[in-house]
Design an enzyme around this catalytic site. Sequence first.
Site, short mmCIF file in Angstrom:
data_model
loop_
_atom_site.label_atom_id
_atom_site.label_comp_id
_atom_site.label_asym_id
_atom_site.label_seq_id
_atom_site.Cartn_x
_atom_site.Cartn_y
_atom_site.Cartn_z
N GLY A 213 -2.84 -8.52 4.80
CA GLY A 213 -1.96 -8.02 3.74
C GLY A 213 -1.87 -9.01 2.60
N ASN A 214 -0.91 -8.85 1.73
CA ASN A 214 -0.70 -9.82 0.66
C ASN A 214 0.79 -9.88 0.30
OD1 ASN A 214 -0.17 -7.82 -1.59
ND2 ASN A 214 -2.24 -7.19 -0.98
N PHE A 215 1.15 -10.75 -0.66
CA PHE A 215 2.56 -11.03 -0.91
C PHE A 215 3.23 -10.08 -1.90
CE2 PHE A 215 0.87 -15.30 0.29
CZ PHE A 215 1.59 -15.41 1.49
N SER A 216 2.57 -8.99 -2.28
CA SER A 216 3.18 -8.08 -3.25
C SER A 216 4.48 -7.49 -2.69
CB SER A 216 2.20 -6.95 -3.57
OG SER A 216 2.86 -5.94 -4.31
N ALA A 281 -1.21 -3.86 -5.18
CA ALA A 281 -2.15 -4.94 -4.83
C ALA A 281 -2.93 -4.45 -3.61
CB ALA A 281 -1.38 -6.22 -4.52
#
Length: 406
Positions: A213-216, A281
């Site tokens: 995943g990512n930090f969005s 994102a």
Amino acid sequence: MQLKDKNIILGITGGIAAYKAAFLCRLLIKEGANVKVVMTPNATEFITPVTLATLSKNTVLIDFFKHDDGSWNSHVDLGLWADLMLIAPATASSIGKMANGIADNLLITTYLSCKAPVMLAPAMDLDMFKHPSTTKNMDVLKSYGNILIEPTSGELASGLEGKGRMEDPEKILEKVSNLFISKKKLQNKLKHKHFIVTAGPTYEKIDPVRFIGNFSTGKMGFAIAESLAESGAKVSLISGPVNIKAQHPNITTFSVLSAKEMHKKAVELFAISDGAVMTAAVADYAPENISDKKIKRNNSKFNLNLIANPDIAAELGASKTNTQILVGFALETNNEEENAQKKLQKKKLDFIVLNSLNDSHSGFGHNTNKITIIDTNNNVEKFELKTKKEVSLDIVSKIIDISKSK
Ligand code: C5P
């Protein structure tokens, strides 16, 4: 009468610049605003409540309780009544209390209850303004999305020269008016239109308990969805996993997990829409195979095969009709403008919103963003650091402008 019928709480804290709040109050009233003044007890040492009650045509609120009849002033009702809370002057002490939730007077409790935008005009001596404690507290307030009206430089009450003078009431009025004008500019401009917004991260499953995943956080996309909805558009918000909820009745939220799910929903809805804003994102790659059992640790090395996800924006760009509008985002760390230009062309976007990770307070998780908009005519428009709400108004304004020529 730029502020006709706008409800404004004017918060006054205890600094020498409090006398200027009287001029500010008069200007707000002249522009048609309904003004309720809240003062800290210290502010009453600098300017009398009688002056402000007369100018604002309302009782001035200072204490939690009225000792003569036992009634109390509801900061919650006040916070809900307001279209804007404007704190001028804001002293170092009140800024510190606002940043840290120290609710020991009616002004701070009102601030904490307020759902409307908050603007504040700091005023203090130059060394207090420069102190790391003040700087840190102001950064915290900016991160909450509060709008700071920078003090100016000049002679200060101490006799010293430097930055710390409260901005002039006329200039503060101009900033207040601009905030309402940009909101009004949007009113009903996108009525009968349907827009898609993608927001948040995507999670690409590795096994039942792990993902890429990512930090969005989805804040930017949700703010855009809200501003499109406020402009009268029907909005389909396709969101990856986030902790926020859209409130506006024009917004329908579709929750998805992976890029593939987001892709499917976006393609389905784009065909019946007037455009899309691609804020999500999206993970570029996903594991080739998802293990149905939790992967055990055994060797010192672990290889995960990844395959490219569909580029949703590029695919919508390829199928776009002449009347549809497509907006993309670019979060860059280097060669920002050059990379954004390339994406604008490759994905056939009408314009791209560039935010750089090199700008502090911009990008993932922050309540503020500093953007540059680049369009197909090679217009490059750089904006100052603003709250994500204000940024979303600038983006929707640009969509409205483009939709006129479609
Ligand atoms: O290529 P890059 O990921 O930097 O492009 C960013 C833009 O493309 C954003 O608008 C993002 O939402 C969109 N995008 C997409 N699908 C992908 C990757 C990015 O829609 N798989």
